[in-house]
Design a protein around this motif. Structure first.
Motif, short mmCIF file in Angstrom:
data_model
loop_
_atom_site.label_atom_id
_atom_site.label_comp_id
_atom_site.label_asym_id
_atom_site.label_seq_id
_atom_site.Cartn_x
_atom_site.Cartn_y
_atom_site.Cartn_z
N ILE A 66 0.84 -1.20 0.00
CA ILE A 66 0.00 0.00 0.00
C ILE A 66 0.88 1.25 0.00
CG2 ILE A 66 -1.62 1.34 1.40
CD1 ILE A 66 -2.74 -1.43 2.34
N MET A 67 1.95 1.21 0.78
CA MET A 67 2.85 2.36 0.92
C MET A 67 3.87 2.46 -0.21
SD MET A 67 2.09 3.90 3.72
CE MET A 67 3.46 4.71 4.54
N ASP A 68 3.86 1.50 -1.13
CA ASP A 68 4.86 1.46 -2.19
C ASP A 68 6.28 1.38 -1.61
OD1 ASP A 68 5.65 1.29 -4.80
OD2 ASP A 68 5.70 3.45 -5.14
N LEU A 69 6.42 0.53 -0.59
CA LEU A 69 7.71 0.36 0.07
C LEU A 69 8.23 -1.07 -0.05
CD1 LEU A 69 7.23 2.30 3.45
CD2 LEU A 69 8.74 2.91 1.57
N LEU A 70 7.73 -1.79 -1.04
CA LEU A 70 8.11 -3.20 -1.18
C LEU A 70 9.60 -3.35 -1.47
CD1 LEU A 70 5.14 -4.46 -3.36
CD2 LEU A 70 5.67 -5.18 -1.03
N PRO A 71 10.16 -4.52 -1.13
CA PRO A 71 11.55 -4.78 -1.53
C PRO A 71 11.68 -4.72 -3.05
CG PRO A 71 10.58 -6.71 -0.42
CD PRO A 71 9.58 -5.62 -0.35
N ARG A 72 12.91 -4.44 -3.49
CA ARG A 72 13.15 -4.21 -4.91
C ARG A 72 12.61 -5.30 -5.83
NH1 ARG A 72 17.22 -1.38 -6.37
NH2 ARG A 72 18.38 -1.98 -4.51
N GLN A 73 12.82 -6.56 -5.43
CA GLN A 73 12.45 -7.67 -6.32
C GLN A 73 10.94 -7.80 -6.49
OE1 GLN A 73 13.89 -7.51 -3.27
NE2 GLN A 73 14.15 -9.66 -2.74
N ALA A 74 10.18 -7.27 -5.52
CA ALA A 74 8.74 -7.51 -5.51
C ALA A 74 8.00 -6.66 -6.54
CB ALA A 74 8.20 -7.24 -4.11
N ARG A 75 6.98 -7.27 -7.18
CA ARG A 75 6.14 -6.55 -8.15
C ARG A 75 4.74 -6.42 -7.58
NH1 ARG A 75 10.02 -5.66 -9.66
NH2 ARG A 75 11.46 -6.58 -11.14
N ARG A 76 4.21 -5.22 -7.64
CA ARG A 76 2.87 -5.00 -7.13
C ARG A 76 1.88 -4.86 -8.28
NH1 ARG A 76 1.42 0.69 -4.31
NH2 ARG A 76 1.04 1.34 -6.45
N SER A 77 0.69 -5.43 -8.15
CA SER A 77 -0.37 -5.10 -9.08
C SER A 77 -1.61 -4.81 -8.26
CB SER A 77 -0.61 -6.25 -10.06
OG SER A 77 -1.09 -7.37 -9.38
N VAL A 78 -2.40 -3.86 -8.72
CA VAL A 78 -3.58 -3.48 -7.94
C VAL A 78 -4.64 -2.93 -8.88
CG1 VAL A 78 -2.63 -1.18 -7.42
CG2 VAL A 78 -4.34 -2.19 -5.90
N GLU A 79 -5.90 -3.34 -8.65
CA GLU A 79 -6.98 -2.85 -9.50
C GLU A 79 -7.36 -1.43 -9.12
OE1 GLU A 79 -10.16 -5.69 -9.02
OE2 GLU A 79 -8.79 -7.28 -9.67
N ARG A 80 -7.37 -1.19 -7.81
CA ARG A 80 -7.82 0.12 -7.34
C ARG A 80 -7.17 0.38 -6.00
NH1 ARG A 80 -12.62 3.14 -8.20
NH2 ARG A 80 -13.59 3.94 -6.30
N LEU A 81 -6.54 1.54 -5.88
CA LEU A 81 -5.92 1.90 -4.62
C LEU A 81 -6.16 3.39 -4.43
CD1 LEU A 81 -4.17 1.09 -2.20
CD2 LEU A 81 -2.15 1.48 -3.60
N ARG A 82 -7.09 3.71 -3.55
CA ARG A 82 -7.45 5.13 -3.38
C ARG A 82 -7.28 5.53 -1.92
NH1 ARG A 82 -10.21 6.76 -8.08
NH2 ARG A 82 -11.14 8.62 -7.15
N PHE A 83 -6.68 6.69 -1.74
CA PHE A 83 -6.49 7.23 -0.40
C PHE A 83 -7.14 8.61 -0.36
CE2 PHE A 83 -3.88 9.91 2.46
CZ PHE A 83 -4.17 9.26 3.65
N LEU A 84 -8.13 8.79 0.51
CA LEU A 84 -8.91 10.04 0.58
C LEU A 84 -9.41 10.44 -0.81
CD1 LEU A 84 -6.66 12.07 3.07
CD2 LEU A 84 -8.79 10.86 3.58
N GLY A 85 -9.87 9.44 -1.56
CA GLY A 85 -10.43 9.70 -2.88
C GLY A 85 -9.40 9.86 -3.99
N GLU A 86 -8.11 9.97 -3.62
CA GLU A 86 -7.07 10.13 -4.64
C GLU A 86 -6.53 8.78 -5.07
OE1 GLU A 86 -3.79 13.22 -4.55
OE2 GLU A 86 -4.56 13.24 -2.50
#
Ligand code: ADP
Ligand code: MG
Lengths: 334, 306
Positions: free
Chosen positions: A54-74
């Protein structure tokens, strides 16, 4: 009311030489203002990975995929690293598990508190110092002016975790993510820190994600619970609902491990679920819990076990009939 | 901090005295200095006279103590070969070797810190492998050979830099590069390993979770922690460079301490050799002391005795 945080279809993959690990799979939840959502599960369930994703702090090797990630509407998913950096520490505060290693040993407490304020707020050093003193006082650290000039190694674990909490609150975040904030502390300090987190959360109207492996903590502090197992949310409900009517056998098994004071249910011994959380790779399918599940059947090997929903937003991911799961639940509360 | 510094200074003095005592003993064992001085065919009478003159007839412990007593006041006696003041000979040469050593260390650090940090940021990529290759090249070549390559390329072919003597700053560039390059692999590997450890640490995750800028995370939070063992290595390496500049000083005809040591050993000029051993060991110990104090300034845990 609009949610503070909306997460839909969050997955993390880690390619390795032999296989692609999937430590977080299709995680979805909403977090409402002022609410505490607990992510609970055994060690290795993917709770920390979820928070880091969620914080975009994953280790380098890790790949994130997400359909929807909204914080305070952003929308966060499409933001650049720089834009997310502006939110981290400012709008979202994090508290980590181990206060002994989470503070930089070579800078004073004051320096580390003030720098986050100076980074995100258009403030002078004096204002930052004032804010740091205010928050050290808020987290019940005696003699804040002295602590400000001290280094982390001069503070006890409990005090350091209070400093971490003060640091997370420096910029007045709307959301605080606490990843096992008390696991490394002794029992009396644990409850003090949790009480402190709760009172600060109320005072500053923050939403909170409280990560823990301890359902006892959940029972006292969470409004809603997401139970994670091997990277997936297997059950999600309001705390009362989950404790009263656990639908997933994993939740039931976790509940069964909570020691009940004065009861000799386990002959006075601490119990845990036999076996360990498996590592899920891209080839695996079926229910990840089936090998440790007392109720496993052939259908549990089938791919794509869907979330099922009961009234009141109570969801669970199990193909066994609700009737059966209810039996499981009944059995545990007999 | 003051108590810490005092403890370190006393320890350093003790080490320097011990080293020079050992050196004194070793020289004594390595052959009869008087015989070397007087020559193969000297008569017993001549030998006895020389022995008395230089005090070689007294017990070794007594010789050492009287030598040390004078050395502490800066009196190293006279050179057997030139009959000039040893302290003066050393004072003339010391700044030259110091300049060479400091420049060599500066070169090694300026090359290896950026390479090591880059390699740590992109482990196992092209950048990492290139950095490793560059530094390994430095270690694989004997440094006199590398020095000769530099002379041929920059001195003789391109004619950019002078190749012998020590009369200007430019004269020190090639020797400093030759001497410093040899130390880069050790620095680079250490910085890479330390940076990788530190970058994976919890407090770096905290720094990133605070939304700090990349440069703040990298330089304020990571590098300051990663640099601590590098400071200790720098002291040791500078010590090696001062003591080990003998070959480089020969190749580039630099009249430094290394050259003086070389010449004095071949002339059996014992007072000079003994004085050099003491001076170099004091410098060496002094460097380690500086590194300890610098590290204590960098890392508060060291100041507070953790
Ligand atoms: N850097 C990494 N590389 C590969 N696997 C990892 C890495 N970090 C964590 N994992 C794996 O991801 C899974 C989830 O870990 P984590 O999110 O830390 O679990 P939790 O916080 O619930 O204990 C674990 O199986 C762990 O071994
Ligand atoms: Mg964790």
């Amino acid at each position: 009311m609009n949610p503070v945080l909306e997460v839909r279809g969050l997955s993390v993959e880690i390619p390795t030489a032999s296989a692609t690990l999937r430590p977080v799979r299709d995680v979805s939840f909403d977090l409402h203002p002022g609410e505490t959502l607990s992510l609970v599960g055994e060690s290795g369930s993917g709770k920390s990975m979820t928070a880091l994703a969620i914080m975009d702090l994953l280790p380098r090797q890790a790949r994130r995929s997400v359909e929807r990630l909204r914080f305070l509407g952003e929308d966060l998913a499409g933001k650049s690293a720089g834009e997310i950096g502006r939110l981290r520490g400012a709008e979202i505060g994090m508290v980590f598990q181990d206060p002994m290693t989470s503070l930089n040993p070579v800078y004073t407490v004051g320096n580390q508190l003030m720098e986050v304020y100076l980074r995100h707020k258009n403030a002078s050093k004096r204002e930052a110092r004032e804010r740091a003193l205010f928050l050290l006082d808020k987290v019940n650290i005696p003699d804040p002016a002295l602590r400000l000039c001290q280094y982390p190694h001069q503070l006890s674990g409990g005090l350091r975790q209070r400093v971490m909490i003060a640091m997370a609150l420096m910029c007045g975040p709307a959301l605080i993510i606490a990843d096992e904030p008390t696991t490394a502390l002794d029992v009396t300090t644990q409850s003090q820190i949790l009480d402190l987190l709760r009172s600060l959360q109320r005072e500053f109207h923050m939403a909170m994600i409280l990560i823990t492996h301890d359902l006892g903590v959940v029972a006292h502090f969470a409004d809603r619970v997401s139970v994670m197992y091997a990277g997936e949310i297997v059950e999600q409900a309001s705390t009362d609902d989950l404790l009263e009517r656990p639908m997933h056998p994993y939740t039931a098994a976790l509940l069964d491990c909570i020691p009940v004071p004065g009861s000799s249910r386990h002959g006075g011994k601490l119990r845990s679920i036999p076996g360990v959380v498996p590592l899920i790779t891209s080839g695996d399918q079926g229910c990840a819990f089936r090998r440790r599940c007392d109720h496993a059947q052939d259908v549990c090997k089938n791919a794509g076990i869907a979330m099922r929903e009961l009234s009141g937003g109570h969801k669970f991911r199990c193909v066994l009939l609700p009737q059966n799961s209810a039996d499981v639940a009944m059995k545990n509360h007999a | 901090m003051a108590a810490f510094a005092l403890r370190r200074v006393l320890l350093a003095a003790l080490v320097a005295i011990t080293v020079s005592a050992i050196a004194f003993g070793l020289l004594y064992l390595s052959g009869d200095p008087v015989r070397a001085l007087a020559g193969e065919n000297a008569t017993d009478e001549v030998i006895q006279r020389l022995s008395q003159e230089y005090g070689f007839d007294r017990p070794i412990g007594e010789q050492f103590l009287s030598w040390l007593g004078k050395a502490v006041t800066g009196d190293f006696g006279k050179s057997i070969y030139f009959n000039t003041d040893v302290a003066e000979m050393i004072w003339d040469r010391l700044p030259i070797t110091m300049a060479l050593g400091v420049m060599a260390l500066g070169f090694a650090i300026c090359l290896s810190i950026p390479l090591g940090v880059l390699a740590a940021l992109r482990p196992n990529t092209f950048v990492d492998k290139a950095a490793l290759t560059i530094s390994l090249f430095g270690q694989a070549l004997p440094n006199f050979w590398f020095a000769i390559l530099l002379i041929i390329l920059f001195g003789l072919t391109l004619r950019w830099l002078p190749i012998s003597g020590n009369s200007s700053f430019a004269h020190f560039i090639l020797p400093a590069v030759a001497l410093g390059y040899y130390a880069t692999p050790a620095f680079m590997r250490l910085i890479r390993a330390e940076m990788m450890d530190v970058l994976a640490s919890d407090y770096i995750r905290t720094a990133r979770a605070k939304g700090l800028s990349t440069s703040s995370v990298l330089f304020k939070h990571a590098l300051r922690n990663a640099i601590i063992p590098v400071v200790s290595l720098a002291a040791v390496q500078l010590g090696f460079m001062l003591g080990g500049s003998v070959i480089i000083e020969q190749v580039f005809a630099i009249k430094g301490l290394g050259a003086l040591a070389w010449e004095s050993i071949s002339r059996s000029d014992y007072p000079v050799v003994q004085a050099l051993v003491l001076v170099i060991s004091v410098i060496y110990v002094g460097l380690t002391l500086c590194a300890d104090l610098l590290n204590a300034a960098i890392d508060p845990r060291l100041r507070h005795g953790h």
